[in-house]
Design a protein around this motif. Structure first.
Motif, mmCIF file in Angstrom:
data_model
loop_
_atom_site.group_PDB
_atom_site.id
_atom_site.type_symbol
_atom_site.label_atom_id
_atom_site.label_comp_id
_atom_site.label_asym_id
_atom_site.label_seq_id
_atom_site.Cartn_x
_atom_site.Cartn_y
_atom_site.Cartn_z
ATOM 1 N N GLN A 409 35.023 37.441 48.367
ATOM 2 C CA GLN A 409 34.891 36.874 49.981
ATOM 3 C C GLN A 409 34.913 35.270 49.070
ATOM 4 O O GLN A 409 35.072 35.258 49.908
ATOM 5 N N GLN A 410 34.190 34.464 48.498
ATOM 6 C CA GLN A 410 33.860 33.402 48.512
ATOM 7 C C GLN A 410 35.823 32.613 48.222
ATOM 8 O O GLN A 410 35.838 31.560 48.829
ATOM 9 N N SER A 411 35.885 33.325 47.708
ATOM 10 C CA SER A 411 37.370 32.434 46.973
ATOM 11 C C SER A 411 38.359 33.063 47.998
ATOM 12 O O SER A 411 39.346 32.411 48.768
ATOM 13 N N GLU A 412 38.223 34.059 48.672
ATOM 14 C CA GLU A 412 39.397 34.667 49.914
ATOM 15 C C GLU A 412 38.863 33.670 51.134
ATOM 16 O O GLU A 412 39.733 33.318 51.988
ATOM 17 N N LEU A 413 37.679 33.280 51.346
ATOM 18 C CA LEU A 413 37.147 32.316 52.215
ATOM 19 C C LEU A 413 37.638 30.921 52.303
ATOM 20 O O LEU A 413 38.375 29.668 53.149
ATOM 21 N N ARG A 414 37.906 30.220 51.214
ATOM 22 C CA ARG A 414 38.334 29.140 50.499
ATOM 23 C C ARG A 414 39.671 28.819 50.916
ATOM 24 O O ARG A 414 40.231 28.058 51.410
#
Length: 473
Positions: A409-414
């Motif tokens: 999720q953090q990777s997709e948000l970034r």
């Protein structure tokens, strides 16, 4: 002076943005390398666990480097002798594929010299025996010049391990022996070898998958024709530089064909800079002496063969789970299965997670044979330890592949935020977001809307009619 003013300027700018209707920013988590869990030596049982802990201590090597080496060596010694029978009746070999990332100076070779001592001694003796047999053969052939008697069979080389062999080479070895370990302290040789080059990678990976599963191994060569090898066992123990491990973890073919799902992968923290000289011989540690004696015993135990086979087709005995071990295994199976549902922690690591229960069963069999070589039943204690070990490797898989839900999720948000911030104007139409955002995010509302809502909640974007306004940060 500017260093003093920067925080003040940033505070003024943030205050201006808050005054402009923006909420206080809740920053995304920076990409920080996460620390691996401690390797659970105790879970390996007294023989393997005490030895692995002693090797890590005496060699001053990372924990999972020592633990993985011991597990791989025990798996190679055990796999010809028994299969584990899982509760649903499936028989599984005790073969394990252990892949550990460690840098130069992390004492990979020093660990292997202790953990794989008995295996290396066996390999050396096989080489000496072959050399003597070949010399006798050549003498016999020289003495038979002009003779019409049938020629003796040329001796075949045998080696319990190989570091950088082609598929054809492994098949040639297994034509005259029952098991082999692809063992290498310099994994670049194996991962970059002939059989895993780009033009042969798919067939090479498929071959190793069959070896892990204990399936028949086929080789078709122009000179020798078709060779079908039944009842063989293949183990793997590869120590590799972290940069090469990263390449493998990002390899879509290795992921897609399932090699990574069958590997127990770890990358421990280096101990370099914290290893003061220690006057100790790791080979003399009592726990290592006991361990080496057990590995030697397993290696010297004659396996059982199929009477109608080719002389090397193994017929390992069945090891069943006790009632308590079965209960533990089923509970673990159900827990891992539930975590693979959409939105759960393991939904991005389904290939490995779907093999986790089988990994645990195999490891439990290895622990059992290392403790009681003639055992026919796997007890609750061995299964509990195997589940803990599998849990460690599952955590490492999530950590190293970034396939955990939070990491993903953090990777997709970034990814989405960086794409939105590239636009020169502050307003970006919602239609453009759906149609032009990075393909990796899916370009569909069910995938993008939760990400957009999270970025809005954190204060990076906000709705402006049919547009998204991007905060200037």
């Amino acid at each position: 002076m500017s260093a003093v003013l920067n925080p003040v300027n940033e505070s003024v700018e943030a205050a201006a943005q808050v005054a402009g209707g923006w909420p206080v920013l809740d920053p995304l988590i920076d990409d920080q390398p996460t620390m691996p869990d401690a390797f659970p030596f105790h879970a390996m049982g007294p023989v393997l666990g005490d030895a692995a802990r002693a090797i890590a201590h005496d060699v001053q090597a990372p924990d999972s480097l020592a633990g993985g080496s011991v597990l791989a060596a025990a798996g190679l010694a055990s796999s010809p002798l028994a299969n584990v029978v899982m509760p649903h009746g499936q028989r599984s070999p005790l073969s394990v594929f252990v892949l550990t990332g460690a840098g130069s100076g992390d004492r990979k070779s020093a660990v292997d010299a202790v953990a794989c001592h008995e295996i290396e001694e066996t390999r050396k003796q096989q080489a000496r025996d072959y050399s003597a047999q070949l010399a006798n053969y050549e003498e016999d052939m020289a003495a038979r010049k002009g003779s019409k008697e049938p020629e003796p069979a040329k001796p075949a080389p045998k080696s319990i391990t190989t570091g950088n062999a082609t598929i054809e080479g492994i098949c040639k070895l297994l034509k005259f022996q029952s098991s082999v370990g692809v063992f290498s302290a310099e994994g670049g040789e194996m991962l970059g070898g002939h059989s895993l080059r780009d033009d042969k990678r798919s067939s090479g990976l498929a071959f190793f998958l069959k070896g892990w599963s204990g399936e028949s191994l086929d080789s078709l060569r122009g000179g020798e024709g078709l060779t079908v090898l039944l009842g063989r066992r293949m183990s793997m123990h590869v120590l590799v530089q972290p940069v090469l491990l990263r390449q493998l973890l990002c390899d879509p073919l290795a992921q897609g064909q399932g090699l990574l799902a069958r590997c127990l992968i770890a990358e421990p923290q280096t101990l370099a800079g914290h290893r003061q000289y220690r006057q100790v011989n790791p080979h003399e540690n009592e726990a290592v002496v006991v361990y080496n004696a057990r590995i030697r015993h397993l290696l010297e135990t004659p396996p059982t063969y199929w009477p109608e086979g080719d002389g090397y087709e193994l017929k390992p005995r069945d090891m069943h789970l006790s009632m308590d071990a079965t209960r533990l295994w089923i509970a673990f199976y159900n827990l891992i299965e539930a975590q693979q549902a959409d939105g759960k922690e393991l939904d991005g690591a389904r290939p490995f997670a779907s093999k986790a229960a089988e990994h645990a069963a195999r490891i439990a069999g290895i622990i059992t044979l290392a403790t009681t070589p003639d055992a026919k039943t796997i007890d609750e204690k061995a299964m509990d330890g195997a589940i803990q070990l599998t849990g460690f490797y599952l955590s490492e898989h999530l950590r190293l592949t970034g396939s955990g839900r939070q990491d993903r999720q953090q990777s997709e948000l970034r990814t989405l935020l960086e794409w939105m911030q590239k636009y020169d104007r502050p307003l970006l139409s919602k239609k453009d977001v759906l149609q032009k955002s990075p393909r990796s995010l899916g370009r569909k509302a069910p995938r993008l809307n939760p990400l957009l809502e999270e970025l809005a909640r954190r204060g990076y974007i906000r709705e402006a009619g049919k547009d998204w306004e991007v905060r200037d940060v």
